[in-house]
Design an enzyme around this catalytic site. Structure first.
Site, PDB file in Angstrom:
ATOM      1  N   HIS A  72       0.834  -1.206   0.000  1.00 60.00           N
ATOM      2  CA  HIS A  72       0.000   0.000   0.000  1.00 60.00           C
ATOM      3  C   HIS A  72       0.867   1.253   0.000  1.00 60.00           C
ATOM      4  O   HIS A  72       1.833   1.342   0.750  1.00 60.00           O
ATOM      5  CB  HIS A  72      -0.904   0.032   1.237  1.00 60.00           C
ATOM      6  N   TYR A 200      -9.069   4.839   8.019  1.00 59.30           N
ATOM      7  CA  TYR A 200      -9.146   5.143   9.454  1.00 59.30           C
ATOM      8  C   TYR A 200     -10.228   6.209   9.578  1.00 59.30           C
ATOM      9  O   TYR A 200     -10.021   7.342   9.158  1.00 59.30           O
ATOM     10  CB  TYR A 200      -7.827   5.710   9.976  1.00 59.30           C
ATOM     11  N   PRO A 292      -3.450  -0.289  19.189  1.00 60.56           N
ATOM     12  CA  PRO A 292      -3.217  -0.753  17.821  1.00 60.56           C
ATOM     13  C   PRO A 292      -3.354   0.304  16.719  1.00 60.56           C
ATOM     14  O   PRO A 292      -2.977   0.039  15.576  1.00 60.56           O
ATOM     15  CB  PRO A 292      -4.265  -1.852  17.639  1.00 60.56           C
ATOM     16  N   LYS A 296       1.841  -0.550  15.217  1.00 58.97           N
ATOM     17  CA  LYS A 296       3.267  -0.591  15.544  1.00 58.97           C
ATOM     18  C   LYS A 296       3.735  -1.836  16.312  1.00 58.97           C
ATOM     19  O   LYS A 296       4.930  -2.137  16.326  1.00 58.97           O
ATOM     20  CB  LYS A 296       3.644   0.644  16.396  1.00 58.97           C
ATOM     21  N   TYR A 384       4.297   6.257  10.154  1.00 57.61           N
ATOM     22  CA  TYR A 384       3.462   5.101   9.817  1.00 57.61           C
ATOM     23  C   TYR A 384       4.260   4.035   9.063  1.00 57.61           C
ATOM     24  O   TYR A 384       4.162   2.841   9.364  1.00 57.61           O
ATOM     25  CB  TYR A 384       2.238   5.530   8.981  1.00 57.61           C
TER      26      TYR A 384
HETATM   27  P1  FAD Z   1       3.261 -12.420  21.282  1.00 60.31           P
HETATM   28  O1  FAD Z   1       2.811 -12.419  19.863  1.00 60.31           O
HETATM   29  O2  FAD Z   1       2.247 -12.208  22.351  1.00 60.31           O
HETATM   30  O3  FAD Z   1       4.026 -13.792  21.533  1.00 60.31           O
HETATM   31  C1  FAD Z   1       4.363 -14.253  22.828  1.00 60.31           C
HETATM   32  C2  FAD Z   1       4.390 -15.766  22.812  1.00 60.31           C
HETATM   33  O4  FAD Z   1       4.814 -16.261  24.083  1.00 60.31           O
HETATM   34  C3  FAD Z   1       3.023 -16.373  22.555  1.00 60.31           C
HETATM   35  O5  FAD Z   1       3.088 -17.314  21.518  1.00 60.31           O
HETATM   36  C4  FAD Z   1       2.631 -17.003  23.896  1.00 60.31           C
HETATM   37  O6  FAD Z   1       1.803 -18.126  23.740  1.00 60.31           O
HETATM   38  C5  FAD Z   1       4.004 -17.358  24.450  1.00 60.31           C
HETATM   39  N1  FAD Z   1       4.053 -17.484  25.920  1.00 60.31           N
HETATM   40  C6  FAD Z   1       3.433 -16.719  26.837  1.00 60.31           C
HETATM   41  N2  FAD Z   1       3.732 -17.142  28.087  1.00 60.31           N
HETATM   42  C7  FAD Z   1       4.558 -18.211  27.944  1.00 60.31           C
HETATM   43  C8  FAD Z   1       5.187 -19.074  28.858  1.00 60.31           C
HETATM   44  N3  FAD Z   1       5.006 -18.946  30.191  1.00 60.31           N
HETATM   45  N4  FAD Z   1       5.969 -20.080  28.390  1.00 60.31           N
HETATM   46  C9  FAD Z   1       6.143 -20.231  27.044  1.00 60.31           C
HETATM   47  N5  FAD Z   1       5.564 -19.429  26.126  1.00 60.31           N
HETATM   48  C10 FAD Z   1       4.776 -18.431  26.563  1.00 60.31           C
HETATM   49  N6  FAD Z   1       1.000  -4.815  15.634  1.00 60.31           N
HETATM   50  C11 FAD Z   1       1.448  -4.291  14.441  1.00 60.31           C
HETATM   51  O7  FAD Z   1       2.670  -4.151  14.251  1.00 60.31           O
HETATM   52  N7  FAD Z   1       0.593  -3.934  13.426  1.00 60.31           N
HETATM   53  C12 FAD Z   1      -0.746  -4.076  13.569  1.00 60.31           C
HETATM   54  O8  FAD Z   1      -1.465  -3.796  12.604  1.00 60.31           O
HETATM   55  C13 FAD Z   1      -1.255  -4.591  14.823  1.00 60.31           C
HETATM   56  N8  FAD Z   1      -2.581  -4.761  14.996  1.00 60.31           N
HETATM   57  C14 FAD Z   1      -3.025  -5.396  16.134  1.00 60.31           C
HETATM   58  C15 FAD Z   1      -4.375  -5.620  16.248  1.00 60.31           C
HETATM   59  C16 FAD Z   1      -4.871  -6.273  17.371  1.00 60.31           C
HETATM   60  C17 FAD Z   1      -6.369  -6.484  17.492  1.00 60.31           C
HETATM   61  C18 FAD Z   1      -3.967  -6.723  18.404  1.00 60.31           C
HETATM   62  C19 FAD Z   1      -4.478  -7.471  19.627  1.00 60.31           C
HETATM   63  C20 FAD Z   1      -2.625  -6.493  18.286  1.00 60.31           C
HETATM   64  C21 FAD Z   1      -2.124  -5.835  17.165  1.00 60.31           C
HETATM   65  N9  FAD Z   1      -0.766  -5.588  17.009  1.00 60.31           N
HETATM   66  C22 FAD Z   1      -0.320  -4.985  15.847  1.00 60.31           C
HETATM   67  C23 FAD Z   1       0.204  -5.963  18.068  1.00 60.31           C
HETATM   68  C24 FAD Z   1       0.952  -7.269  17.791  1.00 60.31           C
HETATM   69  O9  FAD Z   1       0.037  -8.306  17.561  1.00 60.31           O
HETATM   70  C25 FAD Z   1       1.868  -7.611  18.990  1.00 60.31           C
HETATM   71  O10 FAD Z   1       2.619  -6.479  19.315  1.00 60.31           O
HETATM   72  C26 FAD Z   1       2.797  -8.799  18.667  1.00 60.31           C
HETATM   73  O11 FAD Z   1       2.095 -10.011  18.726  1.00 60.31           O
HETATM   74  C27 FAD Z   1       3.983  -8.871  19.652  1.00 60.31           C
HETATM   75  O12 FAD Z   1       4.766 -10.013  19.395  1.00 60.31           O
HETATM   76  P2  FAD Z   1       5.535 -10.765  20.571  1.00 60.31           P
HETATM   77  O13 FAD Z   1       6.266 -11.884  19.912  1.00 60.31           O
HETATM   78  O14 FAD Z   1       6.273  -9.784  21.379  1.00 60.31           O
HETATM   79  O15 FAD Z   1       4.387 -11.313  21.536  1.00 60.31           O
HETATM   80  C1  DHB Z   2      -4.649  -3.528  11.103  1.00 56.16           C
HETATM   81  C2  DHB Z   2      -4.564  -3.366  12.462  1.00 56.16           C
HETATM   82  C3  DHB Z   2      -4.211  -2.138  12.981  1.00 56.16           C
HETATM   83  O1  DHB Z   2      -4.103  -1.966  14.299  1.00 56.16           O
HETATM   84  C4  DHB Z   2      -3.952  -1.062  12.140  1.00 56.16           C
HETATM   85  O2  DHB Z   2      -3.634   0.136  12.671  1.00 56.16           O
HETATM   86  C5  DHB Z   2      -4.011  -1.233  10.779  1.00 56.16           C
HETATM   87  C6  DHB Z   2      -4.365  -2.478  10.260  1.00 56.16           C
HETATM   88  C7  DHB Z   2      -5.035  -4.834  10.557  1.00 56.16           C
HETATM   89  O3  DHB Z   2      -5.382  -5.725  11.345  1.00 56.16           O
HETATM   90  O4  DHB Z   2      -5.029  -4.995   9.317  1.00 56.16           O
END
Ligand code: FAD
Ligand code: DHB
Length: 390
Positions: A72, A200, A292, A296, A384
Site C-alpha cells: 500500500h 481510518y 493498535p 506498531k 506510519y
Molecule cells: P506475542 O505475539 O504475544 O508472543 C508471545 C508468545 O509467548 C506467545 O506465543 C505465547 O503463547 C508465548 N508465551 C506466553 N507465556 C509463555 C510461557 N510462560 N511459556 C512459554 N511461552 C509463553 N502490531 C502491528 O505491528 N501492526 C498491527 O497492525 C497490529 N494490529 C493489532 C491488532 C490487534 C487487534 C492486536 C491485539 C494487536 C495488534 N498488534 C499490531 C500488536 C501485535 O500483535 C503484537 O505487538 C505482537 O504479537 C507482539 O509479538 P511478541 O512476539 O512480542 O508477543
Molecule cells: C490492522 C490493524 C491495525 O491496528 C492497524 O492500525 C491497521 C491495520 C489490521 O489488522 O489490518
C-alpha cells in the site's frame, strides 16, 4: 541441555530472534506454551513497516510475503464521512505491506524448522532462575516431565502476560502505563475490502477501521467500550454500524460476507524500564504494549530482537558487553517514539468519552491539519511506514 540463547515464546519476537541468531551462528531453542496450530491461527496484526518486509526478505522468509502481501502506498483518513488520502509514496517514498501476523508466524516457524531449529510447543510450568549469574536456567514441563535448559542468555519474548517480566526482582523495573476508555471490536469476514487501501474513520459515532487480509477477506474494527460484551453484537448489527461510520457512498460499496472471527480488544500503552536484568532480556510485548491504531506492535517486537541479536553477535565475536549493556537504551529510543505516535493516532481518531465541545473542535482541527498540511502529513507518513532503523 545447554544452549547459547534460550528463547521463551514463539510469537513474532521469539521466532524472528531465532532466525537472526541462526544467521549469526548462535545456537538457540524456543519454548512455547501453546500448540503450533494455535500460534499459527492467532489473528492479530496486519501491517508490516517497510524495513520489516526488507528484513524478512534478507532472512530468506520473504517469498510468500512478496507473492501474497498487499503493498500500500497510502491510507485514507475519514473525517465524518469525508475521505482524505495520505500518500506515503509521494511524501516519504516508502510503502507498507498488509500481511497477517499469523502468516508471518507460519513463515517463520516453517523456516526455522527447515534450518533444523528446535521449537518445543505445548510446554507448561515455565520458570527462569539464576538470572544474575552467567548460567541462567529455564525450567519447564513437557508431557508432564520436568526439563531444564542451561543458557548463556534468556530472551523473554513471552508477550504481555508471560512469566519473564514478573520474574525480575521487585524494585528493578519501573512501569509506565495508560489505559484508554475504549476498545476495538474486530471481525474477519469473507468479503472484498471496501477500498483498495485502509480507511481510518473518525465519526460522531466513534472510530472505525476498514482493513483487509487479501482481496477477498476484510478485517474490520469498531470502537466500543473496553469491556463490551461481544455476544451483544449480531453480525447484522456489526455491518450496520460499519456502514454508519463511513459516508453513504462508501457504505453503499461495503459488501457483507460470512463473519468467521470476532473479538474485543482493550487498549493500553505500557512500557517497562529497564528491559533487562542480568542475563534476561525482554523483547516485544513482554516489555511494551501500544494501542493498535498506529499498527506498531509487531514491528516494534521485531526491532527489539534485531537490536538484541546484534548485541549478542558482538558479544560472541569480541567478548564486549557494550551493546548488551546499551540494549535498553537502544530499544527505548524507538519504543517511546512509537508510543508517542500510537498515542497521537489513537487520541486523534477515537471519540473520548467525557470530552467537552472544546476538545471535539480541537480534535477536528487536528484531523483537518494532519490531512491538509504537507508538513503534518509527512510526519504522519514517516512514522506510519516506520522510522529508519539504524
Ligand atoms: P506475542 O505475539 O504475544 O508472543 C508471545 C508468545 O509467548 C506467545 O506465543 C505465547 O503463547 C508465548 N508465551 C506466553 N507465556 C509463555 C510461557 N510462560 N511459556 C512459554 N511461552 C509463553 N502490531 C502491528 O505491528 N501492526 C498491527 O497492525 C497490529 N494490529 C493489532 C491488532 C490487534 C487487534 C492486536 C491485539 C494487536 C495488534 N498488534 C499490531 C500488536 C501485535 O500483535 C503484537 O505487538 C505482537 O504479537 C507482539 O509479538 P511478541 O512476539 O512480542 O508477543
Ligand atoms: C490492522 C490493524 C491495525 O491496528 C492497524 O492500525 C491497521 C491495520 C489490521 O489488522 O489490518
Amino acid at each position: 541441555m545447554r544452549v547459547q540463547v534460550g528463547i521463551i515464546g514463539a510469537g513474532p519476537a521469539g521466532l524472528m530472534l531465532s532466525l537472526l541468531l541462526h544467521r549469526a551462528g548462535i545456537s538457540s531453542i524456543i519454548i512455547e506454551n501453546r500448540s503450533r496450530q494455535y500460534v499459527e491461527a492467532r489473528v492479530r496484526a496486519g501491517v508490516l513497516e517497510h524495513w520489516t518486509t526488507e528484513l524478512m526478505s534478507e532472512l530468506g522468509v520473504g517469498e510468500r510475503l512478496r507473492k501474497e502481501g498487499l503493498v500500500h502506498e497510502g491510507i485514507d483518513i475519514g473525517i465524518n464521512g469525508e475521505r482524505r488520502r495520505i500518500d506515503f509514496k509521494a511524501l516519504v517514498n516508502k510503502t507498507i505491506t498488509i500481511y497477517g501476523q499469523q502468516e508471518v508466524v507460519k513463515d517463520l516457524i516453517a523456516a526455522r524448522l527447515a534450518q533444523g531449529g528446535e521449537i518445543e510447543f505445548e510446554v507448561s510450568d515455565t520458570s527462569v532462575d539464576r538470572l544474575d549469574s552467567e548460567r541462567p536456567i529455564i525450567r519447564y514441563k513437557k508431557n508432564g516431565e520436568p526439563r531444564e535448559i542451561e543458557c548463556d542468555f534468556i530472551a523473554g519474548c513471552d508477550g504481555f502476560h508471560g512469566i519473564c517480566r514478573p520474574s525480575i526482582p521487585k524494585g528493578v523495573l519501573t512501569e509506565f502505563e495508560r489505559v484508554y476508555p475504549y476498545g476495538w471490536l474486530g471481525v474477519l469476514s469473507e468479503s472484498p475490502p471496501v477500498s483498495h487501501e485502509l480507511i481510518y474513520s473518525y465519526t460522531d459515532r466513534g472510530f472505525a477501521l476498514y482493513t483487509m487480509r487479501s482481496n477477498s477477506i476484510s478485517r474490520l474494527y469498531l470502537q466500543v467500550d473496553p469491556d463490551e460484551d461481544i455476544n451483544k453484537w449480531s453480525d447484522e448489527e456489526i455491518w450496520n454500524e460499519l456502514k454508519r461510520r463511513v459516508s453513504p457512498e462508501t457504505a453503499a460499496k461495503l459488501q457483507t460476507g460470512r463473519v468467521f472471527e470476532k473479538g474485543v480488544t482493550a487498549m493500553r500503552s505500557f512500557v517497562v524500564e529497564p528491559m533487562q536484568f542480568g542475563r534476561l532480556f525482554l523483547s516485544g510485548d513482554a516489555a511494551h504494549i501500544v494501542p493498535p491504531t498506529g499498527a506498531k506492535g509487531m514491528n516494534l517486537a521485531v526491532a527489539d530482537v534485531l537490536f538484541f541479536s546484534r548485541a549478542l553477535e558482538s558479544f560472541y565475536k569480541t567478548k564486549s558487553t557494550s551493546l548488551l549493556d546499551g540494549y535498553t537504551k537502544k530499544c527505548l529510543s524507538r519504543i517511546w517514539k512509537a508510543q508517542r505516535f500510537s498515542y497521537f493516532m489513537t487520541t486523534m481518531l477515537h471519540l473520548n468519552p467525557g470530552d467537552s465541545e472544546f476538545d471535539r473542535r480541537r480534535q477536528l482541527a487536528e484531523l483537518d491539519y494532519v490531512t491538509s498540511s504537507k508538513a503534518a502529513s509527512t510526519a504522519l507518513a514517516e512514522n506510519y511506514v516506520g522510522l529508519p532503523i539504524d
